[in-house]
Enzyme design. Structure first.
Site, PDB file in Angstrom:
ATOM      1  CD1 TRP A  83      50.565  41.837  41.826  1.00  0.00           C
ATOM      2  CD2 TRP A  83      52.752  41.580  42.283  1.00  0.00           C
ATOM      3  NE1 TRP A  83      50.694  41.243  43.066  1.00  0.00           N
ATOM      4  CE2 TRP A  83      52.010  41.081  43.360  1.00  0.00           C
ATOM      5  CE3 TRP A  83      54.149  41.544  42.340  1.00  0.00           C
ATOM      6  CZ2 TRP A  83      52.607  40.531  44.502  1.00  0.00           C
ATOM      7  CZ3 TRP A  83      54.757  41.006  43.467  1.00  0.00           C
ATOM      8  CH2 TRP A  83      53.984  40.511  44.526  1.00  0.00           C
ATOM      9  CG  ASP A 126      51.910  38.809  36.095  1.00  0.00           C
ATOM     10  OD1 ASP A 126      51.366  37.704  36.297  1.00  0.00           O
ATOM     11  OD2 ASP A 126      52.427  39.486  36.998  1.00  0.00           O
ATOM     12  CE  LYS A 132      49.769  35.429  44.049  1.00  0.00           C
ATOM     13  NZ  LYS A 132      50.325  36.543  43.325  1.00  0.00           N
TER      14      LYS A 132
HETATM   15  C1  LIG Z   1      51.524  37.260  43.282  1.00  0.00           C
HETATM   16  C2  LIG Z   1      51.804  37.943  42.010  1.00  0.00           C
HETATM   17  C3  LIG Z   1      53.120  38.135  41.543  1.00  0.00           C
HETATM   18  C4  LIG Z   1      54.342  37.718  42.338  1.00  0.00           C
HETATM   19  O1  LIG Z   1      54.445  36.366  42.407  1.00  0.00           O
HETATM   20  P1  LIG Z   1      55.708  35.665  43.078  1.00  0.00           P
HETATM   21  O2  LIG Z   1      55.551  34.260  42.607  1.00  0.00           O
HETATM   22  O3  LIG Z   1      55.570  35.822  44.544  1.00  0.00           O
HETATM   23  O4  LIG Z   1      56.934  36.308  42.551  1.00  0.00           O
HETATM   24  C5  LIG Z   1      53.282  38.748  40.314  1.00  0.00           C
HETATM   25  N1  LIG Z   1      52.235  39.143  39.579  1.00  0.00           N
HETATM   26  C6  LIG Z   1      50.964  38.983  40.011  1.00  0.00           C
HETATM   27  C7  LIG Z   1      49.844  39.448  39.149  1.00  0.00           C
HETATM   28  C8  LIG Z   1      50.723  38.377  41.223  1.00  0.00           C
HETATM   29  O5  LIG Z   1      49.454  38.226  41.647  1.00  0.00           O
END
Ligand SMILES: *Cc1c(COP(=O)(O)O)cnc(C)c1O
Length: 360
Positions: A101, A171, A195
């Site tokens: 990511w 993030d 998540k």
């Molecule tokens: C799942 C995830 C993403 C991507 O998320 P989307 O909503 O599918 O774009 C980005 N960063 C992390 C750390 C993730 O776990």
């Protein structure tokens, strides 16, 4: 009806209590005679939902007044572009690449300016968090970027990098609300909610106010300016209303659990059960350096791909869903987010012990 133990990395398990509440309100939300899915985002009922959700989140995270809370669409992945478009005034940013990511965010930023990879853990398949105490931060960097909890590899920053005074963007998709954070240490802290908070389809971005301006890269779409959404309190266009409603319920549930301090204690207790077993097992092994272990995502392997597949299959039959590791890593991964009850982790470890005994 029977619920399984769902170890999915995302979309993921939600608190059963929250799902039951939503079920009870499905046809008639608080006397409105309609579902939240059917209601105008400009209605009084929805206005209360979004305002309460924001306030509860502010309470949970102790978000300072000079930060805006934005409920945005496009997933965490859209932020990979939105961040440089809004923040790259000097067209320079430093990225710490600790997994897929972070790498995707780093690659996306290259479209908009000079993105520097100032640290990486790719040399050991992202199984650790590099030392970030004295990195070569670029003099003119607009920000330093991290992915704080690496969902796929199961690593987590235990201390934030020393950004040498530069703004930090993080993030936190897979560790959102799993423990207390000091929001004031970040310029932007954001995450997809699917998540650890709610249904898929929304990102919450907590953005320091001075970064919300019209001074964005030329060509930035209206919908991708933080200012557009900040000025309209996340109601510039139709937001993901139902997702905001569900997240709001989870915020209330978290408050009832005792807030983020209590969640942290609970999450540490849960993760310890699994990690302790992985440390003593002769069959299963964790794949991450101990100091970097995530409380949320726990990857593990037997070292034998056939045995891994057998385990995932038998676990599924026994009611443990989504234990297969990410397609780029293999093996297994148990995501044990806030809503995974401790009984789920205890039952998983019991099942692993039994499997180990039967297959050694
Ligand atoms: C799942 C995830 C993403 C991507 O998320 P989307 O909503 O599918 O774009 C980005 N960063 C992390 C750390 C993730 O776990």
């Amino acid at each position: 009806m029977s619920r399984v133990y769902n170890f999915s990395a995302g979309p993921a398990v939600l608190p059963e209590e929250v799902l039951r509440e939503a079920q009870a309100e499905m046809l008639d939300y608080k006397g409105t005679g309609m579902s939240v899915m059917e209601m105008s985002h400009r209605s009084k009922a929805f206005d209360e939902i979004i305002q309460e959700a924001e306030q509860d989140l502010r309470d949970l995270m102790h978000i300072p007044d000079n930060y805006k809370v934005l409920f945005l669409q496009g997933g965490a992945s859209l932020q990979f572009a939105m961040i440089p478009m809004n923040l790259m005034k000097n067209k320079v940013a430093d990225y710490i690449v600790t997994g897929q990511w972070a790498k995707k965010a780093y690659q996306e930023a290259q479209k908009y300016g000079k993105a520097n990879k100032i640290a990486s853990s790719e040399d050991k398949t992202f199984s650790y968090i590099p030392d970030c105490s004295d990195l070569p931060i670029s003099e003119d960097a607009d920000y330093v970027y991290i992915c704080e909890n690496n969902t796929i590899y199961g690593t987590k920053f235990k201390t934030l990098p020393n950004t040498k005074g530069k703004d930090l963007v993080s993030d936190v998709s897979s560790c959102f609300l799993s423990e207390p954070v000091d929001v004031s240490k970040y310029a932007i802290i954001y995450g997809g909610v699917q998540k650890n908070i709610g249904p898929a389809g929304m990102v919450i971005a907590i953005v320091r106010e001075d970064l919300i301006t019209d001074d964005v890269l030329p060509g930035t779409p209206t919908m991708m300016k933080y200012k557009t959404h900040a000025d309209a309190n996340s109601l510039y266009n139709t937001p993901n209303c139902y997702c905001i409603y569900m997240c709001g319920k989870v915020f209330k549930w978290l408050k009832k659990q005792g807030g983020l301090e209590a969640m942290k204690a609970h999450n540490e207790k849960k993760a310890k059960i699994l990690y302790d077993y992985l440390d003593e097992s002769k069959m299963f092994h964790g794949t991450v350096e101990k100091e970097s272990r995530s409380l949320m995502n726990v990857p593990f392997v037997t070292g034998n791909a056939d045995l891994d597949a057998k385990f995932v299959k038998e676990a599924k039959e026994a009611g443990f869903e989504n234990l297969k590791g990410h397609r780029t890593v293999g093996g297994m991964r148990a995501s044990i987010y806030n809503a995974m009850p401790i009984e789920g982790v205890e039952a998983l470890v019991e099942f692993m012990k039994k499997f180990e005994k039967e297959n050694m």
